[in-house]
Design a protein around this motif. Structure first.
Motif, PDB file in Angstrom:
ATOM      1  N   ARG A   1       0.795  -1.278  -0.046  1.00 54.18           N
ATOM      2  CA  ARG A   1      -0.216  -0.071   0.132  1.00 54.18           C
ATOM      3  C   ARG A   1       0.856   1.358   0.069  1.00 54.18           C
ATOM      4  O   ARG A   1       0.416   2.581  -0.492  1.00 54.18           O
ATOM      5  N   SER A   2       1.972   1.257   0.521  1.00 57.12           N
ATOM      6  CA  SER A   2       2.972   2.419   0.401  1.00 57.12           C
ATOM      7  C   SER A   2       3.949   2.432  -0.545  1.00 57.12           C
ATOM      8  O   SER A   2       4.414   3.527  -0.716  1.00 57.12           O
ATOM      9  N   VAL A   3       4.376   1.049  -0.864  1.00 61.23           N
ATOM     10  CA  VAL A   3       5.419   0.964  -1.747  1.00 61.23           C
ATOM     11  C   VAL A   3       5.036   0.150  -2.934  1.00 61.23           C
ATOM     12  O   VAL A   3       4.822  -1.072  -2.911  1.00 61.23           O
ATOM     13  N   ARG A   4       4.778   0.521  -4.005  1.00 66.40           N
ATOM     14  CA  ARG A   4       4.231   0.145  -5.268  1.00 66.40           C
ATOM     15  C   ARG A   4       5.259  -0.936  -5.595  1.00 66.40           C
ATOM     16  O   ARG A   4       6.484  -0.405  -5.963  1.00 66.40           O
TER      17      ARG A   4
ATOM     18  N   GLN B   1      19.406  10.899 -13.450  1.00 62.17           N
ATOM     19  CA  GLN B   1      19.736  10.971 -15.051  1.00 62.17           C
ATOM     20  C   GLN B   1      18.647   9.997 -15.725  1.00 62.17           C
ATOM     21  O   GLN B   1      18.796   9.891 -16.908  1.00 62.17           O
ATOM     22  N   TYR B   2      17.437   9.477 -14.949  1.00 63.50           N
ATOM     23  CA  TYR B   2      16.392   8.901 -15.561  1.00 63.50           C
ATOM     24  C   TYR B   2      15.207   9.706 -15.840  1.00 63.50           C
ATOM     25  O   TYR B   2      14.193   9.164 -15.829  1.00 63.50           O
ATOM     26  N   GLY B   3      15.292  11.149 -15.223  1.00 61.34           N
ATOM     27  CA  GLY B   3      14.211  12.085 -15.312  1.00 61.34           C
ATOM     28  C   GLY B   3      13.718  12.323 -14.072  1.00 61.34           C
ATOM     29  O   GLY B   3      14.316  11.968 -13.072  1.00 61.34           O
ATOM     30  N   TYR B   4      12.775  13.126 -14.153  1.00 58.90           N
ATOM     31  CA  TYR B   4      12.363  13.830 -12.806  1.00 58.90           C
ATOM     32  C   TYR B   4      11.466  12.662 -12.014  1.00 58.90           C
ATOM     33  O   TYR B   4      11.047  11.781 -12.637  1.00 58.90           O
ATOM     34  N   TRP B   5      11.657  12.976 -10.599  1.00 57.81           N
ATOM     35  CA  TRP B   5      10.815  12.054  -9.747  1.00 57.81           C
ATOM     36  C   TRP B   5       9.301  11.832  -9.893  1.00 57.81           C
ATOM     37  O   TRP B   5       8.795  12.829 -10.398  1.00 57.81           O
ATOM     38  N   THR B   6       8.690  10.821  -9.890  1.00 50.54           N
ATOM     39  CA  THR B   6       7.350  10.697 -10.210  1.00 50.54           C
ATOM     40  C   THR B   6       6.468  10.648  -8.718  1.00 50.54           C
ATOM     41  O   THR B   6       7.197  10.408  -7.880  1.00 50.54           O
ATOM     42  N   GLU B   7       5.378  11.007  -8.730  1.00 53.98           N
ATOM     43  CA  GLU B   7       4.539  11.141  -7.453  1.00 53.98           C
ATOM     44  C   GLU B   7       4.466   9.502  -7.133  1.00 53.98           C
ATOM     45  O   GLU B   7       4.543   9.489  -5.607  1.00 53.98           O
ATOM     46  N   ASP B   8       4.548   8.471  -7.544  1.00 52.81           N
ATOM     47  CA  ASP B   8       4.558   7.064  -7.216  1.00 52.81           C
ATOM     48  C   ASP B   8       5.885   6.773  -6.596  1.00 52.81           C
ATOM     49  O   ASP B   8       5.868   6.181  -5.806  1.00 52.81           O
ATOM     50  N   GLU B   9       6.886   7.790  -6.573  1.00 49.76           N
ATOM     51  CA  GLU B   9       8.139   7.291  -5.932  1.00 49.76           C
ATOM     52  C   GLU B   9       8.343   8.162  -4.661  1.00 49.76           C
ATOM     53  O   GLU B   9       9.326   7.743  -3.893  1.00 49.76           O
ATOM     54  N   MET B  10       7.410   8.876  -4.327  1.00 44.86           N
ATOM     55  CA  MET B  10       7.418   9.684  -3.068  1.00 44.86           C
ATOM     56  C   MET B  10       7.474   8.669  -1.684  1.00 44.86           C
ATOM     57  O   MET B  10       8.315   9.075  -0.867  1.00 44.86           O
ATOM     58  N   ASN B  11       6.481   7.955  -1.808  1.00 43.24           N
ATOM     59  CA  ASN B  11       6.460   7.124  -0.593  1.00 43.24           C
ATOM     60  C   ASN B  11       7.525   6.194  -0.491  1.00 43.24           C
ATOM     61  O   ASN B  11       8.380   5.958   0.610  1.00 43.24           O
ATOM     62  N   PRO B  12       7.935   5.526  -1.572  1.00 39.91           N
ATOM     63  CA  PRO B  12       9.150   4.635  -1.555  1.00 39.91           C
ATOM     64  C   PRO B  12      10.252   5.457  -1.039  1.00 39.91           C
ATOM     65  O   PRO B  12      11.303   4.793  -0.469  1.00 39.91           O
ATOM     66  N   LEU B  13      10.508   6.665  -1.589  1.00 38.84           N
ATOM     67  CA  LEU B  13      11.722   7.439  -1.284  1.00 38.84           C
ATOM     68  C   LEU B  13      11.929   7.588   0.454  1.00 38.84           C
ATOM     69  O   LEU B  13      12.724   7.113   1.112  1.00 38.84           O
ATOM     70  N   GLU B  14      10.666   8.157   0.780  1.00 42.15           N
ATOM     71  CA  GLU B  14      10.632   8.379   2.329  1.00 42.15           C
ATOM     72  C   GLU B  14      10.756   6.801   2.814  1.00 42.15           C
ATOM     73  O   GLU B  14      11.313   6.694   4.170  1.00 42.15           O
ATOM     74  N   ALA B  15      10.249   5.677   2.354  1.00 43.23           N
ATOM     75  CA  ALA B  15      10.179   4.542   3.176  1.00 43.23           C
ATOM     76  C   ALA B  15      11.851   3.753   3.126  1.00 43.23           C
ATOM     77  O   ALA B  15      12.229   3.402   4.296  1.00 43.23           O
ATOM     78  N   THR B  16      12.376   4.416   2.137  1.00 39.25           N
ATOM     79  CA  THR B  16      13.689   3.925   2.120  1.00 39.25           C
ATOM     80  C   THR B  16      14.694   4.649   3.218  1.00 39.25           C
ATOM     81  O   THR B  16      15.540   3.845   3.984  1.00 39.25           O
ATOM     82  N   ALA B  17      14.495   5.885   3.126  1.00 39.00           N
ATOM     83  CA  ALA B  17      15.234   6.696   4.358  1.00 39.00           C
ATOM     84  C   ALA B  17      15.010   5.962   5.744  1.00 39.00           C
ATOM     85  O   ALA B  17      15.828   5.911   6.348  1.00 39.00           O
ATOM     86  N   PHE B  18      13.600   5.921   5.882  1.00 39.52           N
ATOM     87  CA  PHE B  18      13.158   5.513   7.207  1.00 39.52           C
ATOM     88  C   PHE B  18      13.492   3.993   7.633  1.00 39.52           C
ATOM     89  O   PHE B  18      14.097   3.872   8.522  1.00 39.52           O
TER      90      PHE B  18
END
Length: 178
Positions: A102-105, A131-148
């Motif tokens: 639900r948090s990380v697609r 280098q692969y383009g701008y962040w997508t909205e779907d990547e926001m939760n996974p980015l936070e989850a990775t740091a967490f």
């Protein structure tokens, strides 16, 4: 030949705001709350709403800086014990993320694994990703989850629920003095 993803070329971003968001999640979990405190969530929502486009970029860069710093600490720690950080960290974090659909697609997991591997091989995670383009909205939760999850991993390794946060605060203090 120097890499275009060398950390010296990377923007640091707003590490303080990124750390605040991660620390609030860590505290919620350590206090056995399944949902963030309403007051804390309102503050986080207010901060993110007030950022604007350049502020969002700074927050993204700050989160990537956290990932880089956490992976550098983990790399030194595992190396001191004759272990490889990528072998010890990446499979566990990927497996954890797979249990968080639900948090990380699922389609964002390769990007988060790439961020971890970039940071674990001394590359800037944000420059690697850009280098692969701008962040997508779907990547926001996974980015936070990775740091967490990296912060939580460090806290569990040290048996200190505030170690990862202190690690960053101390690094920022030293940077401010220098």
């Amino acid at each position: 030949m120097p890499s275009p993803c060398d950390p010296q070329h990377a923007p640091v971003g707003d590490v303080g705001a990124a750390l605040m968001m991660i620390d609030s999640r860590l505290k919620a979990i350590s206090d056995n709350k399944t949902q963030p405190d309403a007051e804390q969530q309102a503050l986080t929502d207010q901060i993110t709403a007030s950022l604007g486009p350049s502020g969002v970029d700074d927050l993204l860069d700050g989160a990537c800086t956290l990932i880089y710093m956490f992976m550098q600490w983990l790399r030194m720690t595992y190396s001191a014990h004759g272990k490889d950080v990528i072998e010890c960290v990446v499979p566990n974090l990927v497996a954890t993320m797979r249990m968080m659909p639900r948090s990380v697609r699922p389609e964002t997991i390769p990007t988060t694994a790439g961020l971890l591997i970039a940071a674990g091989t001394d590359l800037s995670p944000n420059l690697w990703r850009k280098q692969y383009g701008y962040w997508t909205e779907d990547e926001m939760n996974p980015l936070e989850a990775t740091a967490f999850l990296l912060a939580e991993h460090i806290n569990q390794l040290t048996d200190d629920r505030d170690f990862a946060t202190r690690l960053i605060i101390e690094a920022l203090s030293v940077a401010d003095e220098g």
